[in-house]
Design a protein around this motif. Structure first.
Motif, PDB file in Angstrom:
ATOM      1  N   GLY A   6       0.788  -1.233   0.000  1.00 24.73           N
ATOM      2  CA  GLY A   6       0.000   0.000   0.000  1.00 24.73           C
ATOM      3  C   GLY A   6       0.812   1.270   0.000  1.00 24.73           C
ATOM      4  O   GLY A   6       0.330   2.312   0.465  1.00 24.73           O
TER       5      GLY A   6
ATOM      6  N   ALA B 247       3.918  -4.053  -8.365  1.00 29.34           N
ATOM      7  CA  ALA B 247       2.524  -4.141  -7.915  1.00 29.34           C
ATOM      8  C   ALA B 247       2.181  -5.496  -7.309  1.00 29.34           C
ATOM      9  O   ALA B 247       1.323  -5.584  -6.423  1.00 29.34           O
ATOM     10  CB  ALA B 247       1.576  -3.830  -9.064  1.00 29.34           C
TER      11      ALA B 247
ATOM     12  N   ARG C  80      -0.597   4.756  -0.541  1.00 23.16           N
ATOM     13  CA  ARG C  80      -2.008   4.703  -0.153  1.00 23.16           C
ATOM     14  C   ARG C  80      -2.160   4.672   1.360  1.00 23.16           C
ATOM     15  O   ARG C  80      -3.022   5.348   1.921  1.00 23.16           O
ATOM     16  CB  ARG C  80      -2.692   3.476  -0.764  1.00 23.16           C
TER      17      ARG C  80
ATOM     18  N   MET D  17      -0.087  -1.908  -5.439  1.00 22.73           N
ATOM     19  CA  MET D  17      -0.457  -0.582  -5.932  1.00 22.73           C
ATOM     20  C   MET D  17      -0.442  -0.574  -7.457  1.00 22.73           C
ATOM     21  O   MET D  17       0.614  -0.594  -8.087  1.00 22.73           O
ATOM     22  CB  MET D  17       0.498   0.480  -5.376  1.00 22.73           C
TER      23      MET D  17
ATOM     24  N   SER E  35      -4.750   2.605  -8.726  1.00 14.92           N
ATOM     25  CA  SER E  35      -4.633   2.965  -7.310  1.00 14.92           C
ATOM     26  C   SER E  35      -3.837   4.253  -7.139  1.00 14.92           C
ATOM     27  O   SER E  35      -4.221   5.146  -6.365  1.00 14.92           O
ATOM     28  CB  SER E  35      -3.956   1.837  -6.529  1.00 14.92           C
ATOM     29  N   LEU E  36      -2.734   4.358  -7.852  1.00 10.08           N
ATOM     30  CA  LEU E  36      -1.888   5.551  -7.756  1.00 10.08           C
ATOM     31  C   LEU E  36      -2.582   6.765  -8.368  1.00 10.08           C
ATOM     32  O   LEU E  36      -2.394   7.891  -7.907  1.00 10.08           O
ATOM     33  CB  LEU E  36      -0.542   5.294  -8.429  1.00 10.08           C
TER      34      LEU E  36
ATOM     35  N   ASN F 201       3.554  -4.735  -3.687  1.00 14.62           N
ATOM     36  CA  ASN F 201       3.022  -3.581  -2.940  1.00 14.62           C
ATOM     37  C   ASN F 201       1.521  -3.358  -3.162  1.00 14.62           C
ATOM     38  O   ASN F 201       0.912  -2.516  -2.502  1.00 14.62           O
ATOM     39  CB  ASN F 201       3.803  -2.297  -3.276  1.00 14.62           C
TER      40      ASN F 201
END
Length: 248
Positions: free
Chosen positions: A85, A193, A88, A198, A202-203, A196
């Motif tokens: 994350g 990804a 995030r 992400m 998401s980003l 993590n």
């Protein structure tokens, strides 16, 4: 002060008067003390980083990418690419504020020695504190990384890669180069990804509202949010096409 009949100290009239005089002077000092904004406007404090215009920070550092942005990117790429994350997940706000205050003045390497800028120090051990401070830097820019005058043109150019590329080339150098550094960094996040978690989407959700917004949000906030996310995603997914002419 004098010793009372029962062995206790009591204040004389002159002592009380002195005490009141000191209190009065302190009160006047506090009420008349200029605000940080006033000091900045008068040029008495010139090294404020957070809340300053991007071009002002870059001019002061004789660079087109703020040193603070570079330091944060380096730290994340060194020890945060696999963090679940990343960007995030929120870091501890008090620690983020501590880092913000630590870097808020005299960030230039000419003023702040390199050894004092170690983001691997134990107090910044949580990488989400570093990412939180970086997002805060962009969030507090008086004008976003995507300048207000470019918001509508970028919205109109969604999915038109060549037009987006042309707009990027027209950006002021600090905006263009900082954008290139940030999105280039985020491509490395997406490449990891599987670890993590992400994605590009998401980003885009994380950075869209932080990096670009309309100068007047009246009545269109929901629509603007969709555009913000989409443009950030596009800049990331088509990074090589958009920035290839900027490659060294």
């Amino acid at each position: 002060a004098c010793l009372g009949s029962k062995g206790t100290f009591s204040l004389s009239a002159s002592d009380t008067s002195d005490k009141n005089r000191v209190k009065s002077r302190l009160k006047k000092f506090i009420t008349r003390r200029p605000s940080l904004k006033t000091l900045q406007e008068k040029g008495l404090i010139k090294d404020q980083i957070f809340g300053s215009h991007l071009h002002t920070v870059c001019e002061r550092e004789n660079s087109t990418v703020p040193w603070f942005v570079k330091k944060c990117i380096e730290a994340v790429e060194k020890r945060g690419l696999d963090a679940d994350g990343i960007y995030r997940v929120s870091g501890n706000l008090a620690t983020i504020q501590k880092l913000r205050n630590f870097f808020s003045c005299s960030i230039s390497p000419r003023v702040f020695p390199e050894e004092k800028l170690n983001l691997d120090d134990s107090q910044w051990e949580d990488i989400h504190v570093v990412t939180g401070a970086l997002k805060m830097f962009f969030r507090e820019l008086p004008e976003p990384l995507f300048p207000y005058s470019f918001f509508e043109p970028f919205v109109e150019a969604i999915s038109k890669i060549e037009t987006i590329k042309s707009l990027v080339q027209k950006l002021p150098p600090p905006n263009r180069d900082t954008m290139k550094a940030l999105f280039g960094h985020l491509t490395k996040i997406v490449a990891k990804a599987s670890k993590n978690l992400m994605s590009t989407q998401s980003l885009g959700i994380v950075f869209g509202p932080t990096l670009l917004r309309a100068e007047n949000e009246t009545g269109n906030m929901a629509v603007h949010m969709v555009y913000q996310n989409q443009i950030a995603e596009l800049m990331l997914s088509e990074y090589s096409k958009i920035f290839d002419s900027e490659e060294d």
